[in-house]
Design a protein around this motif. Structure first.
Motif, PDB file in Angstrom:
ATOM      1  N   LEU A 290      -1.476   8.500   0.685  1.00  9.15           N
ATOM      2  CA  LEU A 290      -0.561   7.492   0.988  1.00  9.15           C
ATOM      3  C   LEU A 290      -1.634   6.419   1.910  1.00  9.15           C
ATOM      4  O   LEU A 290      -1.069   5.843   2.602  1.00  9.15           O
ATOM      5  N   SER A 291      -2.917   6.594   1.539  1.00 11.63           N
ATOM      6  CA  SER A 291      -3.808   5.761   2.276  1.00 11.63           C
ATOM      7  C   SER A 291      -4.844   4.840   1.277  1.00 11.63           C
ATOM      8  O   SER A 291      -5.635   4.203   1.913  1.00 11.63           O
TER       9      SER A 291
ATOM     10  N   LEU B 106      -1.872  -0.574   3.610  1.00  9.90           N
ATOM     11  CA  LEU B 106      -2.461   0.715   4.013  1.00  9.90           C
ATOM     12  C   LEU B 106      -2.893   0.804   5.316  1.00  9.90           C
ATOM     13  O   LEU B 106      -2.461   1.697   6.022  1.00  9.90           O
TER      14      LEU B 106
ATOM     15  N   TRP C 239       2.746   1.987   3.296  1.00  7.63           N
ATOM     16  CA  TRP C 239       2.310   2.642   2.093  1.00  7.63           C
ATOM     17  C   TRP C 239       3.451   2.088   0.684  1.00  7.63           C
ATOM     18  O   TRP C 239       2.986   1.922  -0.154  1.00  7.63           O
TER      19      TRP C 239
END
Length: 460
Positions: free
Chosen positions: A345-346, A386, A391
């Motif tokens: 999620l980055s 991000l 996200w």
């Protein structure tokens, strides 16, 4: 003409003029052109500009206008082109060019008695182009005797007595008179002194110049090495930035055990999960977005459509009709897919050359993403979101990227046209028509053409 031996065609004069003294292998032609240049030169003899003559064989694949343009672009005053075997002589029909084939200057018919000839003169540009079957020695002598017509800008006023005598001597093949006239003109010119001055002044600068070249080369090597180091530094900065983005994004998320990711993917039906895994990078997910292309610049599309040299403008008619119906007529939309990789999620990147394998019968690969993994302006938003821990908004931007096409990217559009052409007869239902039906490209062609005919009937 044999026995031509003048001061103006010797080795010293060659250095002075900086040109070959025998174009077409003729000392007569070289001496005549240098005589004209000297006779009509104004000012210091050291600044004389020789008549630029070029000889070559023309190609039967080029027309006469091509060589006229070459003469103009390369400052060729006299351009003589001989014919390859069996080729027809070209013609020049550009504005400003006159053919010397009729009275009062029937030079071409005169020279044709020695070898078929066509002559074109542009007095404003001061250029002459000659096409000749074979420049024989007799033909060259006849050309030299006609030079006052071939290069008319040098003879705007009446010819001098010695010029008249020179051309008469050429006509009579009187080499003795020809040599005497030229040598008399050149008696006051010391070509040997000019040659020595050119060769000897600064002759001992050789070592210095050599060192200058050596040091210049060394400096260039140093600059290249520095550039390579700078590229490596830039690459490391880029990796640092990527790592920093991932770090900031992870820190912004904090610890979470909620079901927000699950809910997000359930709410977005256009997103399909291809695979999930864990590796040294952490949690990795490949997902696919299926959408229709809706964001584009209609004016930019029409510019390409009406430009016959663009990839769309020169596309086959069926392909052009499809593009026009979609992007100008609004009668349908392309259904496309793009594949992305989400890490922790980055980090999100587009997967170049990848498709999901699930939509090959319904969607085309998005050209920006499939061919170049290009996210365009969406990439900046993705990274910013991000870094803020958003996200979900970052993934929304990948959806927006799939819905967008940039008609300003010529390479991508060319590949898009090729993809559509290759898909033209497939069973892939990659068009969503304005009536809500999913269609193949052929079905869409039939639909828009029948619709167009109906519209024409309705409009009377």
């Amino acid at each position: 003409m044999e026995s031509v031996n003048t001061i103006i065609t010797g080795s010293n004069a060659n250095v002075f003029f900086g040109t070959d003294s025998s174009p077409l292998g003729s000392l007569t032609l070289g001496a005549t052109l240098r005589f004209i240049a000297l006779k009509h030169h104004q000012g210091d003899i050291e600044t004389i500009k020789p008549i630029k003559v070029m000889t070559n064989q023309f190609s039967e694949y080029n027309n006469g206008n091509h060589y006229a343009q070459q003469a103009k672009d390369n400052s060729i005053e006299l351009y003589i082109l001989s014919a390859p075997r069996g080729a027809q002589l070209p013609t020049v029909n550009e504005d400003g060019w006159a053919s010397l084939d009729t009275p009062p200057y029937p030079v071409a018919p005169f020279l044709t008695t020695a070898s078929e000839t066509r002559i074109y003169v542009n007095t404003e540009l001061k250029r002459t182009v000659i096409f000749v079957r074979q420049p024989t020695e007799r033909w060259v002598d006849m050309l030299c005797s006609s030079m006052f017509r071939v290069l008319p800008w040098y003879f705007a006023e009446d010819m001098s007595d010695e010029e008249t005598a020179l051309f008469r001597a050429i006509s009579k093949k009187d080499a003795s008179t020809f040599n005497n006239i030229i040598n008399t003109l050149c008696a006051n010119y010391d070509f040997q002194a000019a040659r020595f001055r050119k060769v000897l002044i600064g002759w001992n600068d050789g070592y210095r110049k050599k060192q200058i070249l050596t040091l210049k080369s060394a400096c260039e090597d140093y600059h290249r090495n520095i550039a390579q180091y700078q590229e490596e530094i830039a690459r490391l900065f880029n990796k640092l930035e990527q790592s920093s983005v991932n770090l900031t994004a992870l820190e912004a998320q904090g610890d979470s055990t909620d079901d927000s990711v699950y809910k997000f993917f359930m709410m977005h039906k256009q997103i399909s999960i291809i695979s999930t895994q864990q590796n040294s990078d952490g949690n990795v997910m490949d997902y696919c977005v299926t959408e229709t292309i809706e964001y584009f610049d209609a004016d930019e599309f029409m510019r390409l459509y009406t430009n016959s040299s663009s990839s769309i403008g020169r596309a086959p008619k069926d392909v052009k009709d499809i593009f026009h119906a979609v992007f100008a007529g609004g009668k349908g939309a392309f259904r496309v897919e793009g594949v992305f990789r989400l890490v922790n999620l980055s980090s999100i990147v587009a997967r170049r050359g990848s498709t999901s394998g699930q939509f090959s019968e319904t969607h085309m690969p998005h050209p920006h993403l499939y061919h170049h993994a290009c996210l365009g302006g969406n990439e900046t938003y993705i990274n910013n979101y991000l870094q803020q821990g958003n996200w979900d908004m970052a993934i929304e931007q990948t959806i927006a990227a799939v819905k967008n096409i940039n008609f300003g990217d010529a390479t991508v559009i060319r590949e898009f046209v090729e993809d559509v052409q290759n898909c033209l007869d497939s069973s892939r239902r990659c068009i969503l028509a304005d009536n809500g039906k999913e269609m193949t490209l052929r079905e869409f062609l039939t639909y828009i053409r029948e619709n167009h005919e109906n519209e024409g009937t309705a409009n009377g």
